[in-house]
Design a protein around this motif. Structure first.
Motif, PDB file in Angstrom:
ATOM      1  N   ILE A  23       0.846  -1.192   0.000  1.00  0.00           N
ATOM      2  CA  ILE A  23       0.000   0.000   0.000  1.00  0.00           C
ATOM      3  C   ILE A  23       0.882   1.243   0.000  1.00  0.00           C
ATOM      4  O   ILE A  23       2.065   1.177   0.320  1.00  0.00           O
ATOM      5  N   SER A  24       0.291   2.358  -0.329  1.00  0.00           N
ATOM      6  CA  SER A  24       1.064   3.600  -0.453  1.00  0.00           C
ATOM      7  C   SER A  24       1.484   4.141   0.915  1.00  0.00           C
ATOM      8  O   SER A  24       0.908   3.788   1.946  1.00  0.00           O
ATOM      9  N   ASP A  29       0.447   6.171   6.551  1.00  0.00           N
ATOM     10  CA  ASP A  29       0.316   7.319   7.457  1.00  0.00           C
ATOM     11  C   ASP A  29      -1.093   7.390   8.033  1.00  0.00           C
ATOM     12  O   ASP A  29      -1.284   7.613   9.233  1.00  0.00           O
ATOM     13  N   GLN A  30      -2.085   7.209   7.170  1.00  0.00           N
ATOM     14  CA  GLN A  30      -3.478   7.255   7.610  1.00  0.00           C
ATOM     15  C   GLN A  30      -3.759   6.143   8.626  1.00  0.00           C
ATOM     16  O   GLN A  30      -4.421   6.370   9.641  1.00  0.00           O
ATOM     17  N   GLY A  31      -3.237   4.959   8.379  1.00  0.00           N
ATOM     18  CA  GLY A  31      -3.443   3.846   9.306  1.00  0.00           C
ATOM     19  C   GLY A  31      -2.755   4.070  10.640  1.00  0.00           C
ATOM     20  O   GLY A  31      -3.291   3.726  11.697  1.00  0.00           O
ATOM     21  N   ALA A  32      -1.557   4.633  10.608  1.00  0.00           N
ATOM     22  CA  ALA A  32      -0.825   4.889  11.850  1.00  0.00           C
ATOM     23  C   ALA A  32      -1.552   5.916  12.706  1.00  0.00           C
ATOM     24  O   ALA A  32      -1.658   5.761  13.931  1.00  0.00           O
ATOM     25  N   VAL A  33      -2.062   6.963  12.077  1.00  0.00           N
ATOM     26  CA  VAL A  33      -2.814   7.982  12.822  1.00  0.00           C
ATOM     27  C   VAL A  33      -4.077   7.373  13.417  1.00  0.00           C
ATOM     28  O   VAL A  33      -4.425   7.625  14.574  1.00  0.00           O
ATOM     29  N   LYS A  34      -4.742   6.540  12.645  1.00  0.00           N
ATOM     30  CA  LYS A  34      -5.962   5.884  13.132  1.00  0.00           C
ATOM     31  C   LYS A  34      -5.638   4.939  14.295  1.00  0.00           C
ATOM     32  O   LYS A  34      -6.391   4.863  15.271  1.00  0.00           O
ATOM     33  N   ALA A  35      -4.514   4.226  14.215  1.00  0.00           N
ATOM     34  CA  ALA A  35      -4.136   3.292  15.278  1.00  0.00           C
ATOM     35  C   ALA A  35      -3.699   4.018  16.544  1.00  0.00           C
ATOM     36  O   ALA A  35      -3.945   3.549  17.655  1.00  0.00           O
ATOM     37  N   LEU A  36      -3.042   5.173  16.401  1.00  0.00           N
ATOM     38  CA  LEU A  36      -2.565   5.929  17.564  1.00  0.00           C
ATOM     39  C   LEU A  36      -3.640   6.824  18.180  1.00  0.00           C
ATOM     40  O   LEU A  36      -3.444   7.360  19.275  1.00  0.00           O
ATOM     41  N   ALA A 146      -4.018  -2.717  15.582  1.00  0.00           N
ATOM     42  CA  ALA A 146      -4.919  -1.868  14.798  1.00  0.00           C
ATOM     43  C   ALA A 146      -4.280  -1.476  13.470  1.00  0.00           C
ATOM     44  O   ALA A 146      -4.946  -1.458  12.429  1.00  0.00           O
ATOM     45  N   LEU A 147      -2.982  -1.166  13.487  1.00  0.00           N
ATOM     46  CA  LEU A 147      -2.287  -0.828  12.245  1.00  0.00           C
ATOM     47  C   LEU A 147      -2.240  -2.039  11.317  1.00  0.00           C
ATOM     48  O   LEU A 147      -2.457  -1.910  10.105  1.00  0.00           O
ATOM     49  N   GLY A 148      -1.989  -3.209  11.852  1.00  0.00           N
ATOM     50  CA  GLY A 148      -1.974  -4.426  11.049  1.00  0.00           C
ATOM     51  C   GLY A 148      -3.330  -4.710  10.414  1.00  0.00           C
ATOM     52  O   GLY A 148      -3.402  -5.085   9.234  1.00  0.00           O
ATOM     53  N   ARG A 149      -4.409  -4.532  11.188  1.00  0.00           N
ATOM     54  CA  ARG A 149      -5.761  -4.719  10.629  1.00  0.00           C
ATOM     55  C   ARG A 149      -6.031  -3.728   9.510  1.00  0.00           C
ATOM     56  O   ARG A 149      -6.599  -4.081   8.476  1.00  0.00           O
ATOM     57  N   PHE A 150      -5.621  -2.482   9.702  1.00  0.00           N
ATOM     58  CA  PHE A 150      -5.838  -1.450   8.690  1.00  0.00           C
ATOM     59  C   PHE A 150      -5.108  -1.809   7.398  1.00  0.00           C
ATOM     60  O   PHE A 150      -5.678  -1.732   6.306  1.00  0.00           O
ATOM     61  N   ILE A 151      -3.847  -2.203   7.513  1.00  0.00           N
ATOM     62  CA  ILE A 151      -3.067  -2.555   6.328  1.00  0.00           C
ATOM     63  C   ILE A 151      -3.660  -3.784   5.642  1.00  0.00           C
ATOM     64  O   ILE A 151      -3.765  -3.830   4.416  1.00  0.00           O
ATOM     65  N   LEU A 155      -5.031  -4.108   1.791  1.00  0.00           N
ATOM     66  CA  LEU A 155      -4.538  -5.100   0.842  1.00  0.00           C
ATOM     67  C   LEU A 155      -5.673  -5.943   0.271  1.00  0.00           C
ATOM     68  O   LEU A 155      -5.671  -6.273  -0.917  1.00  0.00           O
ATOM     69  N   VAL A 156      -6.643  -6.290   1.103  1.00  0.00           N
ATOM     70  CA  VAL A 156      -7.797  -7.052   0.624  1.00  0.00           C
ATOM     71  C   VAL A 156      -8.579  -6.230  -0.394  1.00  0.00           C
ATOM     72  O   VAL A 156      -8.979  -6.743  -1.451  1.00  0.00           O
ATOM     73  N   LEU A 157      -8.793  -4.957  -0.109  1.00  0.00           N
ATOM     74  CA  LEU A 157      -9.490  -4.090  -1.070  1.00  0.00           C
ATOM     75  C   LEU A 157      -8.725  -3.991  -2.388  1.00  0.00           C
ATOM     76  O   LEU A 157      -9.317  -4.012  -3.468  1.00  0.00           O
ATOM     77  N   ARG A 158      -7.404  -3.886  -2.303  1.00  0.00           N
ATOM     78  CA  ARG A 158      -6.589  -3.808  -3.517  1.00  0.00           C
ATOM     79  C   ARG A 158      -6.671  -5.117  -4.310  1.00  0.00           C
ATOM     80  O   ARG A 158      -6.751  -5.109  -5.540  1.00  0.00           O
ATOM     81  N   ALA A 159      -6.653  -6.259  -3.614  1.00  0.00           N
ATOM     82  CA  ALA A 159      -6.761  -7.552  -4.298  1.00  0.00           C
ATOM     83  C   ALA A 159      -8.114  -7.692  -4.974  1.00  0.00           C
ATOM     84  O   ALA A 159      -8.205  -8.200  -6.102  1.00  0.00           O
ATOM     85  N   GLN A 160      -9.163  -7.249  -4.307  1.00  0.00           N
ATOM     86  CA  GLN A 160     -10.492  -7.312  -4.918  1.00  0.00           C
ATOM     87  C   GLN A 160     -10.575  -6.407  -6.137  1.00  0.00           C
ATOM     88  O   GLN A 160     -11.184  -6.761  -7.142  1.00  0.00           O
ATOM     89  N   ALA A 161      -9.949  -5.254  -6.071  1.00  0.00           N
ATOM     90  CA  ALA A 161      -9.958  -4.335  -7.210  1.00  0.00           C
ATOM     91  C   ALA A 161      -9.186  -4.923  -8.391  1.00  0.00           C
ATOM     92  O   ALA A 161      -9.569  -4.716  -9.544  1.00  0.00           O
ATOM     93  N   LEU A 162      -8.104  -5.656  -8.119  1.00  0.00           N
ATOM     94  CA  LEU A 162      -7.351  -6.292  -9.204  1.00  0.00           C
ATOM     95  C   LEU A 162      -8.199  -7.316  -9.934  1.00  0.00           C
ATOM     96  O   LEU A 162      -8.130  -7.436 -11.149  1.00  0.00           O
ATOM     97  N   GLY A 163      -8.997  -8.060  -9.175  1.00  0.00           N
ATOM     98  CA  GLY A 163      -9.884  -9.042  -9.798  1.00  0.00           C
ATOM     99  C   GLY A 163     -10.912  -8.383 -10.687  1.00  0.00           C
ATOM    100  O   GLY A 163     -11.201  -8.846 -11.785  1.00  0.00           O
TER     101      GLY A 163
END
Length: 168
Positions: A23-24, A29-36, A146-151, A155-163
């Motif tokens: 992921i970008s 950054d967005q995930g880290a802020v959300k987790a903290l 929380a950061l791991g769940r966000f990432i 990744l799941v959303l990106r994989a679904q978009a690739l399909g």
């Protein structure tokens, strides 16, 4: 089992190579802020409880009205700190007036002479009123999870978009 929508060896390899990019940095950054954020909210709540109030300092002039700003809890932020080797780190940081006062609240002060107030007097010191340390101790196991769940969700959303992309 759900189907990915990716068929053929070349499209599977292309999809896996695209997923390997991850992921970008902005999403991290967005995930880290959300987790903290829970740690930030807890720290601010602890600091807000220590604000000035009438009767807090017996024998000193009492505030006529609550201070309109400059409180330590208003200066606590989540700060990204990048390293030269490309790693990222995030921390709760202090800005404005909080930079100069946070350590005094966290660790307390010893008795000391105050020369510039009322012609000089001996300050009795202050007990520590920790805010960052208890917040860290309370939330330190939640932040990486929380950061791991966000990432993972990204990744799941990106994989679904690739399909979906390969079916077009």
């Amino acid at each position: 089992m759900a189907r990915s929508g990716v068929y053929g060896d070349r499209s599977v390899v292309a999809a896996l190579n695209e997923l390997a990019k991850g992921i970008s940095g902005a999403e991290i950054d967005q995930g880290a802020v959300k987790a903290l954020n829970p740690m930030l909210v807890d720290t601010k709540a602890r600091l807000q409880a220590n604000r000035n109030y009438a009767g807090k300092y017996p024998g000193f002039p009492q505030p006529q009205s609550p201070r309109k700003g400059g409180h330590v809890d208003q200066g606590i932020i989540i700060r990204k700190q990048g390293a030269s080797n490309g790693t990222r780190s995030y921390k709760l940081g202090a800005t404005r007036r909080a930079r100069y006062l946070l350590h005094l609240l966290e660790f307390g002060t010893a008795p000391h002479f105050q020369p510039n107030f009322k012609g000089g007097f001996m300050h009795p010191g202050a007990r520590p009123k920790p805010a960052l340390t208890p917040s860290f101790e309370e939330h330190r196991d939640e932040v990486p999870a929380a950061l791991g769940r966000f990432i993972w969700e990204r990744l799941v959303l990106r994989a679904q978009a690739l399909g979906r992309k390969s079916r077009l």
